[in-house]
Design an enzyme around this catalytic site. Sequence first.
Site, PDB file in Angstrom:
ATOM      1  N   HIS A 181       0.817  -1.218   0.000  1.00  0.00           N
ATOM      2  CA  HIS A 181       0.000   0.000   0.000  1.00  0.00           C
ATOM      3  C   HIS A 181       0.855   1.274   0.000  1.00  0.00           C
ATOM      4  CE1 HIS A 181       0.361   0.036   4.557  1.00  0.00           C
ATOM      5  NE2 HIS A 181       0.424   1.335   4.303  1.00  0.00           N
TER       6      HIS A 181
ATOM      7  N   SER B 130       4.579   2.463   8.067  1.00  0.00           N
ATOM      8  CA  SER B 130       4.200   1.468   7.069  1.00  0.00           C
ATOM      9  C   SER B 130       5.396   0.905   6.324  1.00  0.00           C
ATOM     10  CB  SER B 130       3.274   2.099   6.017  1.00  0.00           C
ATOM     11  OG  SER B 130       1.957   2.083   6.443  1.00  0.00           O
ATOM     12  N   GLY B 131       5.337  -0.393   6.071  1.00  0.00           N
ATOM     13  CA  GLY B 131       6.356  -1.038   5.271  1.00  0.00           C
ATOM     14  C   GLY B 131       7.595  -1.430   6.035  1.00  0.00           C
TER      15      GLY B 131
END
Length: 282
Positions: free
Chosen positions: A67, A198-199
């Site tokens: 995402h 994120s990630g």
Amino acid sequence: MICLDFACHCVKVSGCGVPSYQPDTNRVVNGEEARPYSWPWQISLESFFPTCGGTLIAPNWVLTAAHCITFHTYRVVLAEHDMNKEEGPEHGYICVSILLCRNDIALLKLETSAVINDKVLPACLPQHSETLAHNEPCYVTGWGRLYSGGPKATTLQQALLPVVDHSICSRSDWWGSSAKTTMICAGGESKSACHGDSGGPLNCKGRDGKWYVQGVTSFVDGRGCNTPQRPTMFTRVASFIPWITEVRDDPNVQLLNQNLNLKTYNNHKTNILISINMIELL
């Protein structure tokens, strides 16, 4: 950029998971600044500005969340610590391939291989289908917000997030059916990743003393990063080891690196999990 979606095995990187600067894991409770370069596989994913984190898993491969990826050119920065300072060891690499799986996981191939040194080192990958015990101590790292609605961290942060067993996390008063077996729940309440993480990796130390990237930071509850009984959700890397190996071993990836146009393969569509009670950690 290349968009692949294989039917989601990975060889461990030689010399992985043993940082030259050992992380300080004795004082972490709700999160604090990490010892510089103690998580040498942590990367900053940048487009026009830093957007996500990620993990170096080989000199020319980075693992992150699907995402995080849109239609932009991306740069991976290694040996980053303080975002507001040029400290010297930082080095940026252009991504020439972006490969997405159906779940919230992505592989980035770097244009040139990173130089491995005392501040840059790959994390180890877990065995296929490896599971984590309830309350196993793992650490999330990143430059995300310090709390919901708060400022982003300028220096790399780390926080202890104990693993929450799937049998608990999937209860109706926890994450319910949103907790899949291809995910890891970790932390909860005051211990959480937050927007901007994120990630990035969920770092867990193996019995061999090496650090493994067991999870890719994916999402938290829509009500906030520290919502009770809503631990941070991570994509379970061990579930996708066959896909990672297939991508890295595919000779077509090497050939397609010369074509930076986005390629979508028929019958393979990216399906990122989003619902009204979840927030992606952007």
